[in-house]
Motif scaffolding. Structure first.
Motif, short mmCIF file in Angstrom:
data_model
loop_
_atom_site.label_atom_id
_atom_site.label_comp_id
_atom_site.label_asym_id
_atom_site.label_seq_id
_atom_site.Cartn_x
_atom_site.Cartn_y
_atom_site.Cartn_z
N ALA A 150 -39.61 83.71 -2.84
CA ALA A 150 -40.09 83.31 -1.27
C ALA A 150 -39.00 82.30 -0.76
CB ALA A 150 -41.33 82.58 -1.15
N LYS A 151 -38.40 81.48 -1.54
CA LYS A 151 -37.48 80.50 -1.10
C LYS A 151 -36.02 81.47 -0.64
CE LYS A 151 -37.84 77.16 -4.16
NZ LYS A 151 -37.64 75.91 -4.98
N ALA A 152 -35.88 82.36 -1.65
CA ALA A 152 -34.53 83.20 -1.26
C ALA A 152 -34.80 84.03 0.12
CB ALA A 152 -34.42 84.09 -2.59
N ALA A 153 -35.89 84.46 0.29
CA ALA A 153 -36.31 85.15 1.69
C ALA A 153 -36.07 84.00 2.76
CB ALA A 153 -37.56 85.92 1.47
N ALA A 154 -36.73 82.82 2.52
CA ALA A 154 -36.69 81.95 3.71
C ALA A 154 -35.25 81.57 3.96
CB ALA A 154 -37.36 80.76 3.32
N ASP A 155 -34.21 81.44 2.85
CA ASP A 155 -33.01 81.13 2.98
C ASP A 155 -32.13 82.23 3.71
OD1 ASP A 155 -30.33 79.68 2.08
OD2 ASP A 155 -30.14 81.72 1.46
N GLU A 156 -32.67 83.18 3.54
CA GLU A 156 -31.61 84.45 4.36
C GLU A 156 -32.15 84.37 5.87
OE1 GLU A 156 -31.63 89.44 4.06
OE2 GLU A 156 -32.60 88.36 2.52
N LEU A 157 -33.54 84.19 5.95
CA LEU A 157 -33.95 84.30 7.24
C LEU A 157 -33.18 82.89 7.99
CD1 LEU A 157 -35.68 84.84 9.70
CD2 LEU A 157 -37.59 83.50 8.80
N ILE A 158 -33.35 81.80 7.41
CA ILE A 158 -32.72 80.52 8.26
C ILE A 158 -31.32 80.81 8.46
CG2 ILE A 158 -32.43 78.21 7.80
CD1 ILE A 158 -35.24 78.07 6.36
N SER A 159 -30.54 81.56 7.58
CA SER A 159 -29.09 81.68 7.63
C SER A 159 -28.81 82.43 8.82
CB SER A 159 -28.73 82.27 6.40
OG SER A 159 -27.14 82.61 6.65
N ARG A 160 -29.92 83.43 9.20
CA ARG A 160 -29.49 84.17 10.06
C ARG A 160 -29.93 83.53 11.50
NH1 ARG A 160 -32.41 90.22 9.74
NH2 ARG A 160 -31.58 90.27 11.83
N LEU A 161 -30.74 82.59 11.44
CA LEU A 161 -31.21 81.86 12.60
C LEU A 161 -30.05 80.85 12.87
CD1 LEU A 161 -34.85 81.14 12.17
CD2 LEU A 161 -33.70 83.11 13.61
N GLY A 162 -29.13 80.62 11.87
CA GLY A 162 -28.01 79.49 12.25
C GLY A 162 -27.72 78.37 11.49
N PHE A 163 -28.48 78.14 10.21
CA PHE A 163 -28.39 77.08 9.30
C PHE A 163 -28.20 77.54 7.85
CE2 PHE A 163 -31.07 76.09 13.10
CZ PHE A 163 -30.47 74.93 13.49
N ASP A 164 -27.58 76.57 6.99
CA ASP A 164 -27.56 76.57 5.79
C ASP A 164 -28.77 75.87 5.16
OD1 ASP A 164 -25.09 77.77 5.71
OD2 ASP A 164 -24.08 75.84 5.30
N THR A 165 -29.29 76.07 3.95
CA THR A 165 -30.34 75.56 3.45
C THR A 165 -29.94 74.61 2.04
OG1 THR A 165 -30.91 77.34 1.94
CG2 THR A 165 -31.86 77.37 4.18
N VAL A 166 -30.79 73.75 1.65
CA VAL A 166 -30.68 72.88 0.44
C VAL A 166 -32.00 73.32 -0.14
CG1 VAL A 166 -30.56 70.75 -0.53
CG2 VAL A 166 -28.73 71.41 1.25
N ASP A 167 -32.21 73.24 -1.34
CA ASP A 167 -33.47 73.39 -2.08
C ASP A 167 -33.82 72.16 -2.58
OD1 ASP A 167 -35.66 73.97 -3.67
OD2 ASP A 167 -34.67 75.77 -4.51
#
Length: 255
Positions: free
Chosen positions: A159-176
């Motif tokens: 789920a976190k990997a899916a969220a990371d992919e979505l958030i990247s498409r929206l314009g941001f990097d992520t930190v777990d």
């Protein structure tokens, strides 16, 4: 064509919906007052947006963004959200949501509480720690040198990997930031909450203090000019999350 559902069509939900449309998503928006109340919002967003009920938004695709006042979390359609990845942007303010003893005592995080209600869904905490105008100001294409990072937390790696992919498409990097139990690290008034995305963090803290005093005394709060925002790189966000101290209700300026 990818579709993204939104339950909650306030400033955060609408801003993210606009970014989703720019990223080639169709969007389905819902609120607690009915699709008819979203006509103007949908018109502004354009042909790729439509209004719906929360149940319909929940069924739009495998990922759903929830950005509602925490007081309304029991109204989320648990059956329709079963099997979905839910990106939870909720925050707890007792003055708005009513006191919840488990949160006041730090026995649960906000997203753990929501996860209890949505037993069949998989929650990822995201988008709760910056303002809507900073979302707009700081979104950048993948690979941009000044890309901003957002924290996420969740108990399921997929789920976190899916969220990371979505958030990247929206314009941001992520930190777990870890599991939901650690999502307090970017809840209100922690080091990673709102201020590090500001060009002038001191002005933000002054505005929060003034607002707290206005709420305490019942006087009108002073106007606060929106901060233009400042990019927050992933390494800096990791440092802030690692050094965070938990802010329980009694410890906060605005409870």
């Amino acid at each position: 064509m990818a579709t993204l559902g939104f339950i909650g069509a306030g400033a955060i939900g609408t801003t993210l919906a606009r970014l989703a449309i720019a990223a080639d998503f169709d969007v389905v928006l819902a609120n607690s007052r009915g699709p008819q109340t979203l006509a103007a919002t949908v018109e502004r967003l354009g042909a790729r947006a439509r209004a719906a009920t929360p149940e319909e938004a929940a069924l739009a695709d495998d990922q759903v963004v929830v950005s509602i006042p925490l007081a309304a979390y029991r109204q989320l359609p648990a059956a329709a959200l079963e099997g979905k990845v839910v990106l939870d942007a909720s925050n707890y303010y007792a003055s708005r949501d009513g006191h919840l003893p488990a949160l006041d005592a730090g026995e649960l995080t906000t997203s753990e509480l929501v996860q209890q209600h949505l037993g069949g869904a998989t929650l990822v905490k995201a988008f709760n720690n910056l303002s809507a105008h900073h979302i707009t100001a700081l979104a950048r294409p993948a690979g941009a040198a000044d890309r901003t990072a957002l924290p996420i937390a969740g108990d399921d790696p997929q789920a976190k990997a899916a969220a990371d992919e979505l958030i990247s498409r929206l314009g941001f990097d992520t930190v777990d930031a870890g599991p939901l139990a650690e999502s307090w690290r970017f809840e209100p008034e922690t080091d990673a909450y709102t201020a590090p995305y500001c060009a002038d963090p001191d002005a933000l803290w002054a505005a929060w203090t003034q607002l707290a005093e206005a709420l305490r005394t019942g006087t009108p709060p002073q106007a606060y000019a929106p901060d233009p925002g400042a990019p927050l790189p992933a390494d800096r966000l990791r440092t802030l999350l690692a050094g965070a101290s938990r802010k329980l209700t009694a410890d906060r300026v605005i409870a």
